[in-house]
Design a protein around this motif. Structure first.
Motif, PDB file in Angstrom:
ATOM      1  N   LEU A  78      -7.951   4.628 -44.360  1.00  0.00           N
ATOM      2  CA  LEU A  78      -7.188   5.873 -44.447  1.00  0.00           C
ATOM      3  C   LEU A  78      -6.503   6.195 -43.122  1.00  0.00           C
ATOM      4  CD1 LEU A  78      -9.790   7.968 -46.459  1.00  0.00           C
ATOM      5  CD2 LEU A  78      -7.567   7.211 -47.296  1.00  0.00           C
ATOM      6  N   LYS A  79      -7.174   5.935 -42.003  1.00  0.00           N
ATOM      7  CA  LYS A  79      -6.598   6.259 -40.694  1.00  0.00           C
ATOM      8  C   LYS A  79      -5.370   5.422 -40.382  1.00  0.00           C
ATOM      9  CE  LYS A  79     -10.990   7.565 -38.499  1.00  0.00           C
ATOM     10  NZ  LYS A  79     -12.007   7.174 -37.488  1.00  0.00           N
ATOM     11  N   TYR A  80      -5.479   4.127 -40.662  1.00  0.00           N
ATOM     12  CA  TYR A  80      -4.438   3.210 -40.206  1.00  0.00           C
ATOM     13  C   TYR A  80      -3.417   2.868 -41.273  1.00  0.00           C
ATOM     14  CZ  TYR A  80      -7.895   2.745 -36.519  1.00  0.00           C
ATOM     15  OH  TYR A  80      -8.785   3.002 -35.517  1.00  0.00           O
ATOM     16  N   THR A  81      -3.449   3.565 -42.399  1.00  0.00           N
ATOM     17  CA  THR A  81      -2.429   3.379 -43.436  1.00  0.00           C
ATOM     18  C   THR A  81      -1.433   4.541 -43.341  1.00  0.00           C
ATOM     19  OG1 THR A  81      -4.012   2.267 -44.880  1.00  0.00           O
ATOM     20  CG2 THR A  81      -2.015   3.110 -45.906  1.00  0.00           C
ATOM     21  N   THR A  82      -0.193   4.198 -43.211  1.00  0.00           N
ATOM     22  CA  THR A  82       0.848   5.229 -43.077  1.00  0.00           C
ATOM     23  C   THR A  82       1.054   5.963 -44.389  1.00  0.00           C
ATOM     24  OG1 THR A  82       2.523   3.551 -43.562  1.00  0.00           O
ATOM     25  CG2 THR A  82       2.019   3.966 -41.242  1.00  0.00           C
ATOM     26  N   ALA A  83       1.775   7.083 -44.311  1.00  0.00           N
ATOM     27  CA  ALA A  83       2.032   7.922 -45.493  1.00  0.00           C
ATOM     28  C   ALA A  83       2.667   7.113 -46.612  1.00  0.00           C
ATOM     29  CB  ALA A  83       2.925   9.092 -45.114  1.00  0.00           C
ATOM     30  N   GLU A  84       2.217   7.433 -47.843  1.00  0.00           N
ATOM     31  CA  GLU A  84       2.688   6.788 -49.066  1.00  0.00           C
ATOM     32  C   GLU A  84       2.283   5.316 -49.141  1.00  0.00           C
ATOM     33  OE1 GLU A  84       6.854   7.476 -49.477  1.00  0.00           O
ATOM     34  OE2 GLU A  84       6.639   9.655 -49.651  1.00  0.00           O
ATOM     35  N   GLY A  85       1.282   4.914 -48.355  1.00  0.00           N
ATOM     36  CA  GLY A  85       0.777   3.554 -48.425  1.00  0.00           C
ATOM     37  C   GLY A  85      -0.228   3.398 -49.555  1.00  0.00           C
ATOM     38  N   THR A  86      -0.823   2.203 -49.641  1.00  0.00           N
ATOM     39  CA  THR A  86      -1.766   1.924 -50.725  1.00  0.00           C
ATOM     40  C   THR A  86      -3.088   1.411 -50.162  1.00  0.00           C
ATOM     41  OG1 THR A  86      -0.964  -0.356 -50.982  1.00  0.00           O
ATOM     42  CG2 THR A  86       0.075   1.353 -52.337  1.00  0.00           C
ATOM     43  N   ILE A  87      -4.148   1.752 -50.894  1.00  0.00           N
ATOM     44  CA  ILE A  87      -5.497   1.262 -50.562  1.00  0.00           C
ATOM     45  C   ILE A  87      -6.132   0.765 -51.849  1.00  0.00           C
ATOM     46  CG2 ILE A  87      -7.785   1.869 -49.696  1.00  0.00           C
ATOM     47  CD1 ILE A  87      -6.479   4.035 -48.011  1.00  0.00           C
ATOM     48  N   GLU A  88      -6.735  -0.456 -51.788  1.00  0.00           N
ATOM     49  CA  GLU A  88      -7.378  -1.044 -52.968  1.00  0.00           C
ATOM     50  C   GLU A  88      -8.843  -1.306 -52.651  1.00  0.00           C
ATOM     51  OE1 GLU A  88      -5.271  -4.563 -53.991  1.00  0.00           O
ATOM     52  OE2 GLU A  88      -3.319  -3.557 -54.114  1.00  0.00           O
ATOM     53  N   ILE A  89      -9.698  -0.914 -53.600  1.00  0.00           N
ATOM     54  CA  ILE A  89     -11.137  -1.175 -53.457  1.00  0.00           C
ATOM     55  C   ILE A  89     -11.601  -1.934 -54.690  1.00  0.00           C
ATOM     56  CG2 ILE A  89     -13.424  -0.169 -53.201  1.00  0.00           C
ATOM     57  CD1 ILE A  89     -12.136   2.245 -51.912  1.00  0.00           C
ATOM     58  N   GLU A  90     -12.251  -3.091 -54.460  1.00  0.00           N
ATOM     59  CA  GLU A  90     -12.726  -3.922 -55.567  1.00  0.00           C
ATOM     60  C   GLU A  90     -14.218  -4.194 -55.389  1.00  0.00           C
ATOM     61  OE1 GLU A  90     -10.425  -7.460 -55.553  1.00  0.00           O
ATOM     62  OE2 GLU A  90      -8.517  -6.447 -55.990  1.00  0.00           O
TER      63      GLU A  90
END
Length: 459
Positions: A365-377
């Motif tokens: 969350l800290k190092y992802t810029t605005a409107e970015g994506t994060i995936e958890i599997e």
């Protein structure tokens, strides 16, 4: 004598003396118990053969014959009916033959002086040069009775072969002693070198290599010591870096707190600046509090070999609960998060594993810029489970990826200054994963994103 080399020399000499003494006593006992009777019987037969020859040849010159026989290696003592004795050959050390023995032989009996000689502890009877240590047989010469007493002449029995064998034994003893001294020195030298190296390690001097190239136990000891020294040197370097990093990380927020506290003492500052300074102090205090907690956690992880309290729990539910804590930040930064979680139950410490997911997800969350994506599997395998946290953030270069788990390391401080990180989070993650007998792998590219893959055993 404190020197190990000196002790080995003394021990070697004592062993040689002791073994020689034991061998002498053993041979002496064996002679008295076994060989003495056999030697007596053998010499009786020789004496009887001489007596028989004399009785069969009355015309022989008795004195000349006995002189010839004595020259072949025997001491002869002949007593006539008048009890007058004549010696042929080398003299006896002690003329201790009893009158009774002489009378018995003259009357036709055989004298077994060798067999009946009293046993002596330190003098082998075979070498006892006494007239009593003989064998005696009767014989007749020209109608007169005689008593012949015989024993081997020991000096004549010692031929060149015996001297060669004796010299060989002496040379062997000397060479063995010298060889032992050389071998002992070769054994002691590496131990001495190890002792010097140990003293250096005790003085926290970890430099230098041991020049011990051996394949035996001492070589293995030297190799283990070298590895230990290298490990201690590395630990010393890490310790010093750790102290330096801790000092720096504590000093920076403390200086900020002191500086802004001094500014708050100014009565002329506006209310807005007061709030701004107070917020900075609060942020730095929070940072110190977080740093202290993480240091305590790392200390507990380092000191305890198994600080875990394993229990069975739902890993997918724990991941969902962790993500729920950060939903506000997702909305604030307009991030898109996708989760593909299989229902998995594992055995582990839920409190420690929760910190793993908190660190990985919070970093994403800290190092992802605005409107970015994060995936958890979350995927289940036969013997393990795999958790993947992938983001489309700022990413890291190759050097940063290599050091990402180092304590107090923060990739590019200019980009992470505002995050308030301590550089300890991923070290904690790695430590907890190792304690669960799992492993963690990271891949990253600058401007593309970072992926962490955690693999844990199911049970």
């Amino acid at each position: 004598m404190r020197s190990l080399y000196g002790k080995l020399i003394v021990i070697t000499v004592l062993i040689m003396i002791g073994s020689g003494l034991i061998a002498f006593l053993s041979i002496n006992t064996y002679y008295h118990q076994v060989l003495k009777g056999q030697n007596d019987e053998k010499n009786v037969k020789i004496a009887e053969h001489m007596a028989h020859f004399i009785e069969q040849n009355d015309d022989v010159n008795l004195a000349q014959y006995l002189e010839v026989e004595s020259a072949t290696g025997y001491k002869l003592h002949v007593v006539n009916e008048a009890r007058i004795g004549t010696l042929y050959g080398e003299p006896f050390r002690s003329q201790n033959l009893s009158e009774t023995a002489i009378e018995d032989v003259l009357s036709g009996e055989i004298y077994h002086g060798m067999r009946d000689l009293p046993s002596e502890t330190f003098v082998t009877g075979f070498f006892s040069n006494e007239l009593a240590n003989t064998v005696g047989v009767p014989f007749k010469y020209k109608g007169a009775s005689y008593a012949l007493f015989l024993r081997p002449d020991i000096k004549m029995l010692f031929t060149e072969v015996h001297f060669i064998l004796g010299g060989m034994v002496v040379v062997m003893a000397i060479v063995s002693l010298l060889a032992m001294l050389i071998v002992a020195k070769k054994l002691i030298d590496p131990i001495t070198e190890l002792t010097i190296a140990t003293k250096k390690v005790g003085e926290e001097r970890f430099t230098g290599n041991l020049h011990i190239n051996r394949r035996d136990e001492i070589g293995q000891l030297a190799q283990s010591f070298q590895q230990m020294t290298e490990k201690l040197s590395e630990n010393d370097r890490i310790r010093k870096e750790f102290i330096s990093d801790v000092s720096h990380d504590f000093q920076s927020p403390l200086l900020n707190i002191k500086g802004y506290s001094d500014l708050l003492l100014d009565e002329n500052i506006t209310v807005e600046k007061q709030k701004s300074y107070a917020l900075v102090i609060q942020a730095e205090t929070d940072r110190l509090s977080l740093l202290t907690k993480q240091l305590l956690l790392l200390t507990s992880l380092d000191q305890l070999s198994s600080p875990l309290k394993p229990t069975s729990f739902s890993l997918d539910q724990q991941l969902k609960d962790t993500v729920r804590k950060y939903r506000w930040l997702l909305e604030e930064k307009a991030l898109t998060m996708s989760m593909d979680l299989e229902e998995v139950t594992i055995k582990g410490d839920p409190a420690f594993l929760e910190k793993v997911w908190e660190n990985l997800i919070s970093n994403a969350l800290k190092y992802t810029t605005a409107e970015g994506t994060i995936e958890i599997e979350l995927a289940a395998q036969e013997e393990s489970v795999r958790v993947t946290v992938r983001d489309s953030g700022i990413g890291m270069n190759g050097e940063e990826v290599k050091r990402v788990f180092d304590r107090f390391y923060r990739a590019d401080n200019s980009r992470t200054q505002e995050t308030g990180g301590t550089g300890l989070g991923l070290s904690i993650v790695q430590q907890v994963v190792k304690l669960h007998k799992g492993n963690i792998h990271v891949t990253s590219s600058e401007g593309i994103g970072t992926t962490f893959i955690v693999t844990l055993p199911k049970l």
